[in-house]
Scaffold this active site. Structure first.
Site, PDB file in Angstrom:
ATOM      1  N   HIS A  56       0.824  -1.210   0.000  1.00  0.00           N
ATOM      2  CA  HIS A  56       0.000   0.000   0.000  1.00  0.00           C
ATOM      3  C   HIS A  56       0.865   1.269   0.000  1.00  0.00           C
ATOM      4  O   HIS A  56       2.035   1.238  -0.368  1.00  0.00           O
ATOM      5  CB  HIS A  56      -0.988  -0.047   1.169  1.00  0.00           C
ATOM      6  CG  HIS A  56      -1.729  -1.347   1.240  1.00  0.00           C
ATOM      7  ND1 HIS A  56      -2.746  -1.676   0.368  1.00  0.00           N
ATOM      8  CD2 HIS A  56      -1.562  -2.439   2.046  1.00  0.00           C
ATOM      9  CE1 HIS A  56      -3.181  -2.903   0.641  1.00  0.00           C
ATOM     10  NE2 HIS A  56      -2.481  -3.381   1.646  1.00  0.00           N
TER      11      HIS A  56
ATOM     12  N   GLU B 238      -1.367   0.137   8.095  1.00  0.00           N
ATOM     13  CA  GLU B 238      -0.606  -1.010   7.589  1.00  0.00           C
ATOM     14  C   GLU B 238       0.592  -0.572   6.749  1.00  0.00           C
ATOM     15  O   GLU B 238       1.675  -1.156   6.826  1.00  0.00           O
ATOM     16  CB  GLU B 238      -1.518  -1.902   6.740  1.00  0.00           C
ATOM     17  CG  GLU B 238      -0.808  -3.063   6.067  1.00  0.00           C
ATOM     18  CD  GLU B 238      -1.677  -3.792   5.076  1.00  0.00           C
ATOM     19  OE1 GLU B 238      -1.179  -4.742   4.424  1.00  0.00           O
ATOM     20  OE2 GLU B 238      -2.867  -3.422   4.931  1.00  0.00           O
TER      21      GLU B 238
ATOM     22  N   HIS C 185       3.040  -7.180   4.197  1.00  0.00           N
ATOM     23  CA  HIS C 185       1.713  -6.683   4.556  1.00  0.00           C
ATOM     24  C   HIS C 185       1.378  -7.060   5.999  1.00  0.00           C
ATOM     25  O   HIS C 185       2.112  -7.799   6.651  1.00  0.00           O
ATOM     26  CB  HIS C 185       0.648  -7.303   3.636  1.00  0.00           C
ATOM     27  CG  HIS C 185       0.721  -6.848   2.217  1.00  0.00           C
ATOM     28  ND1 HIS C 185      -0.144  -5.913   1.695  1.00  0.00           N
ATOM     29  CD2 HIS C 185       1.553  -7.208   1.202  1.00  0.00           C
ATOM     30  CE1 HIS C 185       0.158  -5.707   0.419  1.00  0.00           C
ATOM     31  NE2 HIS C 185       1.184  -6.478   0.099  1.00  0.00           N
TER      32      HIS C 185
ATOM     33  N   GLU D 229       1.619 -11.746   5.323  1.00  0.00           N
ATOM     34  CA  GLU D 229       0.734 -11.019   6.229  1.00  0.00           C
ATOM     35  C   GLU D 229       1.306 -11.279   7.621  1.00  0.00           C
ATOM     36  O   GLU D 229       1.155 -12.361   8.183  1.00  0.00           O
ATOM     37  CB  GLU D 229      -0.703 -11.523   6.119  1.00  0.00           C
ATOM     38  CG  GLU D 229      -1.332 -11.359   4.745  1.00  0.00           C
ATOM     39  CD  GLU D 229      -1.787  -9.930   4.453  1.00  0.00           C
ATOM     40  OE1 GLU D 229      -1.584  -9.058   5.331  1.00  0.00           O
ATOM     41  OE2 GLU D 229      -2.331  -9.692   3.361  1.00  0.00           O
TER      42      GLU D 229
END
Length: 336
Positions: free
Chosen positions: A127, A165, A222, A300
């Site tokens: 992101h 995040e 992430h 993640e």
């Protein structure tokens, strides 16, 4: 089938993680990560320098800099006839760990060596903090591969307290970059920094960055936004899709196992709420994975909606000295 570039002769893995924690239900443990060598000779030749807990700085100052991941590649993809996103099961994890509740983290020092000399590693911090200011751009649909179209990017998730995040991913990527470079690797980031003036890059552009630099490994970083009761990390690898990821599925699986095991060795808890419920997932619908021609995984690192995971994910010492160190150890294990 494209082959993965070979390892430099004589390269030896010199990055390892050791966990010492007090076990037992309800007990508080102390997480410790120590440098290790895969061979006595390697240990004698490496130099350890202690990393500071302050870690890399992150800037939010406006900038007109264009994201670094907009480079294109000349390779042509042939989309699959099926546009259905597949999620398949994976093999069981080689390692599992009892979950201890660490209250303090000790950063693993940066270790100098030549295990990754001549190799290229791409890190993709998920992101961008500025995505929320450019919703029209990030919401436009792009080719995610395998006959699928998805949004260019998203804002990512955040903790219940508002910690984004993208900030977690960027700091860990910068710390991992420092560690990988200390091992001789050339490290390329898909975005240069955390910056409210920037957006993207899109998921397809992120996936192609490794192709343009002939990367030996690509790691997308992430943190998840699952229900608050869910905890733990999981590593996502690409499914084998003809014309897209069939050429990188096997080496990507090896990379996934190496990173997974390094995180377990660092005391991290594999997620049981997703994928094969052992810290692994396999996806055919993620553009960042589908567009890569190099071995790639997406991590993640925990669930930002879990209070316990969030406390860990936002701890600068954990970001710099545990997460970044584990990613480095996994990449070294895969390549060296």
């Amino acid at each position: 089938m494209r082959s993965v570039r070979g390892v430099v002769p004589g390269a030896v893995a010199v990055v390892g993680l050791a966990l010492t924690a007090a076990c037992g239900a309800g007990s508080a443990g102390t997480l410790s990560a120590g440098a290790a060598s895969s061979a006595p000779a390697a240990a004698a030749s490496t130099t350890a320098t202690t990393a500071t807990t302050a870690g890399p700085s992150v800037t939010a100052a406006p900038s007109a800099t264009t994201p670094a991941a907009t480079a294109t590649q000349s390779a042509t993809r042939t989309p699959s006839a099926s546009a259905t996103a597949l999620r398949t099961s994976s093999d069981p994890a080689r390692r599992t760990t009892r979950w201890n509740e660490p209250t303090t983290f000790r950063a693993l020092p940066v270790v100098s060596g030549r295990a990754l000399a001549g190799m290229v590693v791409v890190l993709d911090p998920g992101h961008q903090i500025g995505n929320s200011r450019h919703l029209a751009k990030v919401n436009r649909l792009v080719n995610a591969g395998n006959g699928i179209r998805k949004a260019c990017n998203t804002t990512g998730t955040q903790t219940n307290g508002g910690y984004p995040e993208s900030k977690v991913a960027m700091r860990i990527a910068l710390a991992a970059k420092k560690r990988l470079e200390a091992q001789g690797a050339k490290v390329v980031l898909t975005r240069p920094r955390e910056d409210v003036a920037l957006w993207g890059p899109c998921i397809d552009a992120r996936g192609r960055v490794g192709n343009g630099v002939d990367a030996d490994a690509v790691v997308s970083i992430h943190a998840d936004g699952a229900p608050a009761t869910a905890r733990g990390f999981h590593v996502i690898r690409p499914a084998s899709v003809k014309g897209w990821t069939d050429d990188i599925a096997k080496p990507s699986k090896r990379l996934a196992i190496a990173v997974h095991d390094a995180l377990v060795d660092a005391g991290q808890r594999p997620a049981t709420y997703i994928g094969s419920h052992d810290g692994y997932d396999v996806r055919s619908d993620l553009g960042t994975l589908n567009w890569s021609d190099q071995p790639i995984v997406m991590i993640e690192l925990g669930n930002m909606r879990s209070a316990r995971d969030a406390a860990m994910l936002t701890d600068p010492k954990w970001q710099d000295g545990v997460a970044a160190a584990a990613i480095t150890a996994g990449v070294v294990d895969f390549l060296a």
